[in-house]
Design a protein around this motif. Structure first.
Motif, PDB file in Angstrom:
ATOM      1  N   LEU A  42      -8.069  -8.292   2.663  1.00  0.00           N
ATOM      2  CA  LEU A  42      -8.721  -8.030   1.148  1.00  0.00           C
ATOM      3  C   LEU A  42      -8.517  -7.524   0.388  1.00  0.00           C
ATOM      4  CD1 LEU A  42     -12.051  -7.943   3.314  1.00  0.00           C
ATOM      5  CD2 LEU A  42     -11.313 -10.102   1.503  1.00  0.00           C
ATOM      6  N   PRO A  43      -7.313  -7.671  -0.352  1.00  0.00           N
ATOM      7  CA  PRO A  43      -6.270  -6.971  -1.085  1.00  0.00           C
ATOM      8  C   PRO A  43      -7.541  -6.472  -2.505  1.00  0.00           C
ATOM      9  CG  PRO A  43      -5.326  -8.551  -1.565  1.00  0.00           C
ATOM     10  CD  PRO A  43      -6.490  -8.852  -0.571  1.00  0.00           C
ATOM     11  N   GLU A  44      -7.427  -5.099  -2.723  1.00  0.00           N
ATOM     12  CA  GLU A  44      -8.136  -4.354  -3.705  1.00  0.00           C
ATOM     13  C   GLU A  44      -9.699  -4.215  -3.308  1.00  0.00           C
ATOM     14  OE1 GLU A  44      -6.587  -3.245  -6.061  1.00  0.00           O
ATOM     15  OE2 GLU A  44      -4.483  -3.829  -6.043  1.00  0.00           O
ATOM     16  N   THR A  45      -9.681  -3.807  -1.965  1.00  0.00           N
ATOM     17  CA  THR A  45     -11.353  -4.430  -1.749  1.00  0.00           C
ATOM     18  C   THR A  45     -11.415  -2.999  -0.808  1.00  0.00           C
ATOM     19  OG1 THR A  45     -11.144  -6.340  -1.807  1.00  0.00           O
ATOM     20  CG2 THR A  45     -12.926  -5.099  -0.210  1.00  0.00           C
ATOM     21  N   VAL A 104     -16.668 -21.703   7.022  1.00  0.00           N
ATOM     22  CA  VAL A 104     -17.325 -21.019   6.434  1.00  0.00           C
ATOM     23  C   VAL A 104     -16.337 -19.483   5.675  1.00  0.00           C
ATOM     24  CG1 VAL A 104     -19.222 -18.850   7.168  1.00  0.00           C
ATOM     25  CG2 VAL A 104     -19.158 -21.328   7.922  1.00  0.00           C
ATOM     26  N   THR A 105     -15.356 -19.156   6.413  1.00  0.00           N
ATOM     27  CA  THR A 105     -14.304 -18.213   6.032  1.00  0.00           C
ATOM     28  C   THR A 105     -13.658 -18.544   4.777  1.00  0.00           C
ATOM     29  OG1 THR A 105     -13.891 -17.624   8.023  1.00  0.00           O
ATOM     30  CG2 THR A 105     -12.609 -16.585   6.205  1.00  0.00           C
ATOM     31  N   ARG A 106     -13.696 -19.516   4.691  1.00  0.00           N
ATOM     32  CA  ARG A 106     -12.628 -19.945   3.595  1.00  0.00           C
ATOM     33  C   ARG A 106     -13.354 -20.434   1.885  1.00  0.00           C
ATOM     34  NH1 ARG A 106     -11.257 -24.693   5.533  1.00  0.00           N
ATOM     35  NH2 ARG A 106      -9.666 -23.543   6.432  1.00  0.00           N
ATOM     36  N   ASN A 107     -14.895 -20.773   2.377  1.00  0.00           N
ATOM     37  CA  ASN A 107     -15.625 -20.936   1.099  1.00  0.00           C
ATOM     38  C   ASN A 107     -16.338 -19.159   0.980  1.00  0.00           C
ATOM     39  OD1 ASN A 107     -16.318 -23.437   1.452  1.00  0.00           O
ATOM     40  ND2 ASN A 107     -17.377 -23.855   3.334  1.00  0.00           N
ATOM     41  N   ALA A 108     -15.402 -18.344   1.800  1.00  0.00           N
ATOM     42  CA  ALA A 108     -16.582 -16.693   1.437  1.00  0.00           C
ATOM     43  C   ALA A 108     -15.719 -16.027   0.872  1.00  0.00           C
ATOM     44  CB  ALA A 108     -16.891 -16.408   3.051  1.00  0.00           C
ATOM     45  N   ILE A 109     -14.305 -16.652   1.089  1.00  0.00           N
ATOM     46  CA  ILE A 109     -13.667 -15.340   0.578  1.00  0.00           C
ATOM     47  C   ILE A 109     -12.712 -15.899  -0.787  1.00  0.00           C
ATOM     48  CG2 ILE A 109     -12.660 -14.928   2.215  1.00  0.00           C
ATOM     49  CD1 ILE A 109     -10.244 -16.417   2.800  1.00  0.00           C
ATOM     50  N   ARG A 110     -11.953 -14.744  -1.363  1.00  0.00           N
ATOM     51  CA  ARG A 110     -11.438 -15.476  -2.767  1.00  0.00           C
ATOM     52  C   ARG A 110     -10.420 -15.905  -2.870  1.00  0.00           C
ATOM     53  NH1 ARG A 110     -12.258  -9.342  -3.874  1.00  0.00           N
ATOM     54  NH2 ARG A 110     -10.962  -8.610  -2.067  1.00  0.00           N
ATOM     55  N   GLN A 111      -9.648 -16.243  -3.841  1.00  0.00           N
ATOM     56  CA  GLN A 111      -8.128 -16.833  -3.713  1.00  0.00           C
ATOM     57  C   GLN A 111      -7.190 -15.669  -4.023  1.00  0.00           C
ATOM     58  OE1 GLN A 111      -7.770 -18.810  -8.246  1.00  0.00           O
ATOM     59  NE2 GLN A 111      -5.968 -20.041  -7.264  1.00  0.00           N
ATOM     60  N   SER A 112      -7.347 -14.129  -4.307  1.00  0.00           N
ATOM     61  CA  SER A 112      -6.418 -13.832  -3.826  1.00  0.00           C
ATOM     62  C   SER A 112      -6.154 -12.774  -2.429  1.00  0.00           C
ATOM     63  CB  SER A 112      -6.878 -11.951  -4.187  1.00  0.00           C
ATOM     64  OG  SER A 112      -8.218 -11.506  -4.242  1.00  0.00           O
ATOM     65  N   ASP A 113      -8.194 -13.407  -1.506  1.00  0.00           N
ATOM     66  CA  ASP A 113      -7.187 -12.893   0.266  1.00  0.00           C
ATOM     67  C   ASP A 113      -6.438 -14.054   0.764  1.00  0.00           C
ATOM     68  OD1 ASP A 113      -9.437 -10.873  -1.108  1.00  0.00           O
ATOM     69  OD2 ASP A 113     -11.007 -12.376  -0.267  1.00  0.00           O
ATOM     70  N   SER A 114      -6.689 -13.008   1.868  1.00  0.00           N
ATOM     71  CA  SER A 114      -5.194 -14.590   2.860  1.00  0.00           C
ATOM     72  C   SER A 114      -6.518 -14.273   4.084  1.00  0.00           C
ATOM     73  CB  SER A 114      -4.326 -13.796   3.118  1.00  0.00           C
ATOM     74  OG  SER A 114      -3.670 -14.017   1.619  1.00  0.00           O
ATOM     75  N   ALA A 115      -7.016 -15.757   4.744  1.00  0.00           N
ATOM     76  CA  ALA A 115      -7.253 -16.176   5.730  1.00  0.00           C
ATOM     77  C   ALA A 115      -6.370 -16.745   7.221  1.00  0.00           C
ATOM     78  CB  ALA A 115      -8.407 -16.282   5.977  1.00  0.00           C
ATOM     79  N   PHE A 141       1.047  -1.580  -0.018  1.00  0.00           N
ATOM     80  CA  PHE A 141       0.350  -0.011  -0.267  1.00  0.00           C
ATOM     81  C   PHE A 141       0.897   1.658   0.058  1.00  0.00           C
ATOM     82  CE2 PHE A 141      -1.647   3.412   2.617  1.00  0.00           C
ATOM     83  CZ  PHE A 141      -2.521   4.080   1.569  1.00  0.00           C
ATOM     84  N   ARG A 142       2.245   1.309   1.014  1.00  0.00           N
ATOM     85  CA  ARG A 142       2.482   2.540   0.680  1.00  0.00           C
ATOM     86  C   ARG A 142       3.351   2.658  -0.781  1.00  0.00           C
ATOM     87  NH1 ARG A 142       6.767   2.192   6.033  1.00  0.00           N
ATOM     88  NH2 ARG A 142       7.268   4.594   4.793  1.00  0.00           N
ATOM     89  N   ARG A 143       3.404   1.453  -0.846  1.00  0.00           N
ATOM     90  CA  ARG A 143       4.490   1.623  -2.767  1.00  0.00           C
ATOM     91  C   ARG A 143       3.896   2.501  -3.505  1.00  0.00           C
ATOM     92  NH1 ARG A 143       9.131  -2.382  -4.431  1.00  0.00           N
ATOM     93  NH2 ARG A 143       9.530  -1.749  -2.518  1.00  0.00           N
ATOM     94  N   TYR A 144       2.001   1.619  -3.425  1.00  0.00           N
ATOM     95  CA  TYR A 144       1.382   1.523  -4.603  1.00  0.00           C
ATOM     96  C   TYR A 144       0.487   2.765  -4.237  1.00  0.00           C
ATOM     97  CZ  TYR A 144       4.413  -1.848  -6.785  1.00  0.00           C
ATOM     98  OH  TYR A 144       5.776  -2.860  -6.857  1.00  0.00           O
ATOM     99  N   GLY A 145      -0.268   2.110  -3.243  1.00  0.00           N
ATOM    100  CA  GLY A 145      -1.475   2.847  -2.903  1.00  0.00           C
ATOM    101  C   GLY A 145      -2.608   2.277  -3.309  1.00  0.00           C
ATOM    102  N   HIS A 146      -2.727   1.258  -3.849  1.00  0.00           N
ATOM    103  CA  HIS A 146      -3.881   0.097  -4.127  1.00  0.00           C
ATOM    104  C   HIS A 146      -4.777  -0.408  -2.719  1.00  0.00           C
ATOM    105  CE1 HIS A 146      -1.908  -1.801  -7.284  1.00  0.00           C
ATOM    106  NE2 HIS A 146      -1.722  -1.021  -7.136  1.00  0.00           N
ATOM    107  N   THR A 147      -6.253   0.320  -2.987  1.00  0.00           N
ATOM    108  CA  THR A 147      -6.873  -0.362  -1.413  1.00  0.00           C
ATOM    109  C   THR A 147      -7.031  -1.452  -0.781  1.00  0.00           C
ATOM    110  OG1 THR A 147      -8.142   1.574  -2.723  1.00  0.00           O
ATOM    111  CG2 THR A 147      -9.719   0.081  -1.896  1.00  0.00           C
ATOM    112  N   THR A 148      -7.147  -1.476   0.217  1.00  0.00           N
ATOM    113  CA  THR A 148      -7.332  -2.946   0.893  1.00  0.00           C
ATOM    114  C   THR A 148      -7.647  -2.491   1.799  1.00  0.00           C
ATOM    115  OG1 THR A 148      -5.670  -4.832   1.506  1.00  0.00           O
ATOM    116  CG2 THR A 148      -4.408  -2.104   1.061  1.00  0.00           C
TER     117      THR A 148
END
Length: 319
Positions: free
Chosen positions: A243-246, A220-231, A181-188
């Motif tokens: 939740l990157p880009e979110t 439940v958490t694993r089934n609800a999140i996207r592949q790019s997310d990390s739980a 985020f500090r480098r690219y400023g992407h929403t997360t």
């Protein structure tokens, strides 16, 4: 006469050795016609020397990579030097079935290959010799070790109870996302949540039932999140999600999906069916946080507000 008899005996012993050695020996002319095919090759191919002699190798074994082997042989003949390939570069040249008792789980024989030039009386390379080594035991052992090491590495990164990332691994990813985020400023956005009234679950139904509830929340958490997310399991009954880009609205939608799925679930334990809820806090990363720990603190504050305001709800951190 004695010299001729000695030479005949030497030739006989040499041929006997070539036939019995546990290495495949194939002599080809430069048009890839087979001139020598020893016992090893007969045993593993099921093709006798008399049957294959004079035939083009690629006609008998169409699965051999012709362009690749031709390049290798041409280089050996041109440079008059040996060439080597290992099973790690190409598992096998000849697709022989694996018949070794120790490594019976491998379908095909793994092979190392040496290609040697054979010069005539003029010094010109006229033929090549392929030496085929069965290295199935070595290859199988190395692959088994690599699989074991991969499994150990995976175990060192995951929580044994839930299969989610463990606290140390997950927190490192939070730090990495903060730096991104500090480098690219992407929403997360960052999510922290835990199970409401979990202590009474353990006190009433026991720790094994409590573990079932924790595993259910993780599933439940694993089934609800996207592949790019990390739980990850942060500790006890507390979990975290990156939740990157979110933005907060996108994070809220995902978190409500988790909260509602858990609220309407029943965990069938060996002791009793258990219903439970979760409280969730969300913090979108902004310039306010000086480091990833402050970002986590913001998500924790939102989680605290969710609990203070009645539990079983999602609260977004407001600066």
């Amino acid at each position: 006469m004695a010299i001729e008899e000695s030479e005949a005996n030497s030739f006989h012993w040499l041929m006997d050795m070539l036939e019995s050695v546990e290495v495949g020996l194939v002599v080809l002319d430069l048009d890839f016609k087979v001139e020598v095919w020893n016992g090893f090759m007969e045993n593993h191919s099921g093709i006798t020397a008399s049957r294959i002699q004079g035939q083009v190798l690629f006609d008998v074994f169409p699965d051999i990579p012709q362009a690749w082997l031709t390049r290798k042989v041409d280089a050996v003949a041109l440079l008059n030097t040996k060439a080597f390939t290992s099973w790690e570069q190409r598992p096998y040249l000849f697709q022989f079935r694996n018949t070794r008792p120790i490594t019976g789980t491998e379908e095909y024989m793994f092979q190392n290959l040496t290609i040697s030039p054979l010069s005539g009386t003029t010094g010109e390379v006229e033929k090549v010799c392929l030496m085929v080594y069965d290295v199935t035991d070595i290859a199988s052992s190395k692959m088994a070790l690599e699989r074991a090491n991969e499994q150990l590495a995976k175990l060192s990164m995951t929580d044994r109870l839930t299969g989610l990332l463990n606290r140390g691994t997950w927190e490192n990813l939070v730090d990495a996302e903060f730096e991104r985020f500090r480098r690219y400023g992407h929403t997360t956005s960052l999510v922290m949540f835990d199970i409401d009234h979990f202590k009474p679950v353990n006190d009433t139904h026991g720790h094994l039932a409590g573990d079932e509830v924790i595993r259910h929340a993780a599933a439940v958490t694993r089934n609800a999140i996207r592949q790019s997310d990390s739980a990850g399991r942060y500790g006890g009954e507390e979990f975290g999600i990156i939740l990157p880009e979110t933005d907060t609205e996108g994070a809220r939608i995902i978190c409500e999906r988790i909260r509602e799925a858990i609220e309407h679930s029943v965990v069938d334990t060996t002791v009793a069916p258990i219903r439970y809820t979760v409280s969730i806090g969300i913090a979108q990363l902004s310039q306010e946080a000086d480091n990833y720990m402050q970002w986590m603190q913001q998500a924790d504050e939102a989680l605290y507000l969710a609990k203070e305001s009645g539990r079983n709800r999602v609260v977004i951190y407001r600066e």
